[in-house]
Every structure is written in structure tokens, then in C-alpha cells.
Design a protein around this motif. Structure first.
Motif, short mmCIF file in Angstrom:
data_model
loop_
_atom_site.label_atom_id
_atom_site.label_comp_id
_atom_site.label_asym_id
_atom_site.label_seq_id
_atom_site.Cartn_x
_atom_site.Cartn_y
_atom_site.Cartn_z
N CYS A 154 3.32 -5.49 -9.57
CA CYS A 154 3.36 -6.95 -9.72
C CYS A 154 4.52 -7.38 -10.60
O CYS A 154 5.29 -8.29 -10.25
N GLN B 90 -5.41 -3.47 -3.42
CA GLN B 90 -6.48 -3.58 -4.41
C GLN B 90 -7.14 -2.24 -4.72
O GLN B 90 -7.80 -2.10 -5.74
N GLU B 91 -6.97 -1.27 -3.83
CA GLU B 91 -7.58 0.04 -4.04
C GLU B 91 -6.79 0.90 -5.02
O GLU B 91 -7.27 1.94 -5.48
N SER C 124 -4.20 -9.45 -11.63
CA SER C 124 -5.53 -9.12 -11.12
C SER C 124 -5.89 -9.96 -9.91
O SER C 124 -6.95 -9.77 -9.31
N LYS C 125 -4.99 -10.88 -9.54
CA LYS C 125 -5.19 -11.75 -8.39
C LYS C 125 -3.95 -11.70 -7.50
O LYS C 125 -2.89 -11.22 -7.93
N PRO C 126 -4.03 -12.20 -6.26
CA PRO C 126 -2.84 -12.23 -5.41
C PRO C 126 -1.75 -13.11 -6.04
O PRO C 126 -2.03 -14.23 -6.46
N TYR D 64 -2.49 -6.64 1.09
CA TYR D 64 -3.08 -6.80 -0.25
C TYR D 64 -4.48 -6.20 -0.33
O TYR D 64 -4.90 -5.74 -1.39
N ASP D 65 -5.19 -6.17 0.79
CA ASP D 65 -6.54 -5.59 0.79
C ASP D 65 -6.49 -4.10 0.44
O ASP D 65 -7.37 -3.59 -0.28
N SER E 193 0.82 -1.22 0.00
CA SER E 193 0.00 0.00 0.00
C SER E 193 0.85 1.27 0.00
O SER E 193 0.32 2.37 -0.06
N ARG F 278 -1.06 -1.27 -10.18
CA ARG F 278 -0.94 -2.61 -9.62
C ARG F 278 -0.10 -3.50 -10.55
O ARG F 278 0.73 -4.30 -10.09
N SER G 43 -5.51 0.07 -11.61
CA SER G 43 -5.12 -1.18 -12.23
C SER G 43 -3.73 -1.11 -12.86
O SER G 43 -2.92 -2.03 -12.72
#
Length: 359
Positions: free
Chosen positions: A210, A199-200, A260-262, A195-196, A126, A206, A203
């Protein structure tokens, strides 16, 4: 150094046993590197307030509130291997303060521990602007001291050591990009925490984070997993990676490289071809003058996420001035004593000047 033990059962017995094992490190009945068979050491470090303690408590199934880490803390975990058999023991060291106390890596990383040592790096997803600096500073500090401890062990052991000198990790011949990477000298797990909150983020941001962490993890032959103590499914996966390092438990075969996923990527399950090139949407690579691939990824990442202003967040070397360790009553008393000391210095200076004039 501060020691914090979440469990005190037989702690002194364990400490005495470890000292004994170090003294007889060359004996055949001792474990590799002087530690008893079934003992491993894990060094946990990472972003300041990145959730290291919370992750550790969940991995150890300890239902207690997490407290701020005071410099360097120690605890241990145990796992029964069978009926009437000795339990596996994991010595767990956690470094607090982010990068400001990186000098303390010399305490858990010793010539006696490196053969059973693993490192866990927790990065706060974050706070992307501080991510690269925290990662680079801590990995460099840990790697430098592992190599220093290995060199010391090699010189001190010589032909007397039954286990021989420490050797850096040897990867399987079929490890992807084996000739292009620079493996961390001991097993390394990178955990992207919160990770919660991650996600905010937008895209496209992120995806940059990643891809960058996938590159860094693969470059160091490390495992990578995104986690959150608020998501039980991720806590479970994180525990399995932790148990692999602490107790040599099978980590399973789950792999997730989808941004788009952990991310869940065991060491050796990724490759440069799958990761692709650095995300250069608005960056001209030719203008960056990178020295090597890792430097190129760093420059691209910092163009997208400019580092925080270090002049505003200067690292505090004196723990008494670190806001993380505020104690109102003690600090008030300390301030009073500091004031008394300054007055004493002034009076002493006047007295000294008076003596000089008289003479």
C-alpha cells in the motif's frame, strides 16, 4: 496486430471518421490533437492475467465472459450527453501479455491521440513479487513513446497546427509536493486488481504494498484505486474513475488511505508527508545506495518482495511460442510443417554439397 471489438455497431464509420480527423488535424472544427470533439483514447496495460479485460467489461457494463487478450485489442465505449446530441466516444486499447509485448505501445500512442490520451495501469496485488517489474517496464515504455509521439507532433505540426504542440500535464499550483514529483505526461490511473486475494496476505506485507503504490502514484501525479470484480462496491468506484478518463465524468470526493481498507486516492489527494518513509523494518537504508527517492523505494520493496527469477520466466517475443496463445490443432500442423522444413533443409544441404564435390 489483433483487433477485437466487443461491439460492431458503426465501427467502420468510427474508423473512417478517425482517419478523416487525422487528415484534417489542423482545422478549427477538429478536436484537440486531430480527434473529433467528444473523443478520447484510453490505453489499458498491466500485469499478465491481472484482470484487465474483466475490469474493462465491468466498466462498460458488458455482461459477457472475459477472454485472454491477444496481443493488442481494440473496442470502444459511447455515452449520450443529451437528447439529439452526438455521443461521447472513448477509444479503448488493451495490451495483453504483460511486459512481453510492450513494443506495441506505439500503436495506440500516436501523435494524433496523445492530446486526448489517458493510461490505465492494472497491477495484480496477489502477485507482489512481479508487481514492481511490471509497473516499471510498462510505465517506462508508455512514457517514452508518449514523449516520442509528442516530439514527432511538434516537428510535423509547426505553425500549421491550430492546437499547437503537445505539452505535458501542468499541475495546479496547490498540488501537493508539486516541486518534488515527476508527473506522468498524460493522465494516469493505477488499479490494484484482485483485492479479494490481496486481503489474504499478511498485514505487514499489505502495508508495504500500500505505501509503495501510494508513493509511486503520488510521484507520477496519478490516481490510485484497489479493485476486485468480486466486490460490487469496488467495481462501482472503479467505474467512476474510468468514466472520469473516458467521458470526463466527476469522480466524486471519496478518499481512503487506510491500508486496512481498499485504497481510493484521486490524484492530488495524497502527499509524501502522509505516506511517510519507506517501510524499513529489516532493511538498512544506508546500505542500499539509492540514486533517488523512487530508486530507494524500489530497493526497499524488492528486499521485501524479491523479484521473480527472470531466467525461468523469460519473455517470449515470438507469439507462436507463447503458451498464452495455444491452439492444439494449429500448433500440431505448425509442428508438422516445421519438421518438413527441417528435412527439406537437410536434403537441400546434401544436394548442395554434392554439387560442390562434382564441380
Amino acid at each position: 496486430m489483433f483487433l477485437s471489438c466487443f461491439s460492431t455497431d458503426k465501427l467502420w464509420d468510427l474508423a473512417a471518421a478517425e482517419v478523416h480527423n487525422r487528415e484534417v488535424g489542423g482545422r478549427d472544427d477538429a478536436g484537440v490533437g486531430g480527434e473529433a470533439v467528444g473523443e478520447r483514447t484510453i490505453f489499458l496495460m498491466g500485469s499478465k492475467t491481472g484482470g484487465k479485460t474483466s475490469i474493462l467489461l465491468r466498466c462498460l457494463d458488458r455482461d459477457e465472459p472475459a477472454k485472454p487478450t491477444l496481443a493488442l485489442e481494440y473496442t470502444f465505449g459511447r455515452r449520450a450527453t443529451g437528447h439529439n446530441t452526438p455521443k461521447d466516444i472513448a477509444h479503448l486499447w488493451e495490451l495483453g501479455g504483460g511486459t512481453s509485448l510492450s513494443d506495441l505501445v506505439q500503436i495506440p500512442i500516436t501523435a494524433a491521440s496523445i492530446r486526448s490520451l489517458s493510461v490505465i495501469l492494472v497491477l495484480d496485488l496477489s502477485a507482489p513479487s512481479a508487481l514492481w517489474a511490471s509497473m516499471e517496464t510498462l510505465l517506462q515504455a508508455a512514457q517514452a513513446h508518449v514523449e516520442r509521439a509528442a516530439s514527432h507532433k511538434s516537428r510535423a505540426g509547426g505553425k500549421q497546427s491550430a492546437s499547437g504542440p503537445f505539452a505535458a500535464r501542468v499541475l495546479p499550483k496547490d498540488f501537493p509536493d508539486r516541486e518534488l514529483i515527476s508527473p506522468f505526461p498524460v493522465p494516469l490511473l493505477i488499479i490494484g486488481s484482485k483485492y479479494d486475494l490481496f486481503q489474504e496476505l499478511a498485514s505487514d506485507k499489505r502495508k508495504v504494498i500500500c505505501k509503495t503504490l501510494r508513493f509511486v502514484a503520488h510521484y507520477h501525479a496519478a490516481s490510485l484505486i484497489f479493485s476486485s470484480i468480486k466486490l460490487e462496491s469496488l467495481v462501482s468506484k472503479t467505474k467512476s474513475f474510468f468514466s472520469r478518463l473516458a467521458f470526463n465524468v466527476d469522480v466524486g470526493k471519496t478518499v481512503s488511505c487506510d491500508s486496512s481498507k481498499p485504497l481510493i486516492i484521486p490524484a492530488g489527494a495524497d502527499s509524501f508527508s502522509q505516506i511517510g518513509s519507506p517501510p524499513t523494518t529489516d532493511v538498512d537504508i544506508t546500505s542500499l545506495h539509492a540514486k533517488n527517492p523512487k530508486d530507494l523505494w524500489k530497493k526497499v520493496y524488492e528486499r521485501i518482495f524479491p523479484p521473480e527469477n527472470t531466467s525461468e520466466k523469460k519473455e517470449v517475443k515470438d507469439p507462436t511460442k507463447d503458451p498464452q496463445y495455444v491452439e492444439p490443432q494449429i500448433d500440431a500442423m505448425r509442428a508438422q510443417k516445421d519438421q518438413e522444413l527441417e528435412e527439406y533443409k537437410k536434403n537441400a544441404a546434401k544436394s548442395w554439397k554434392g554439387l560442390q564435390l562434382d564441380s
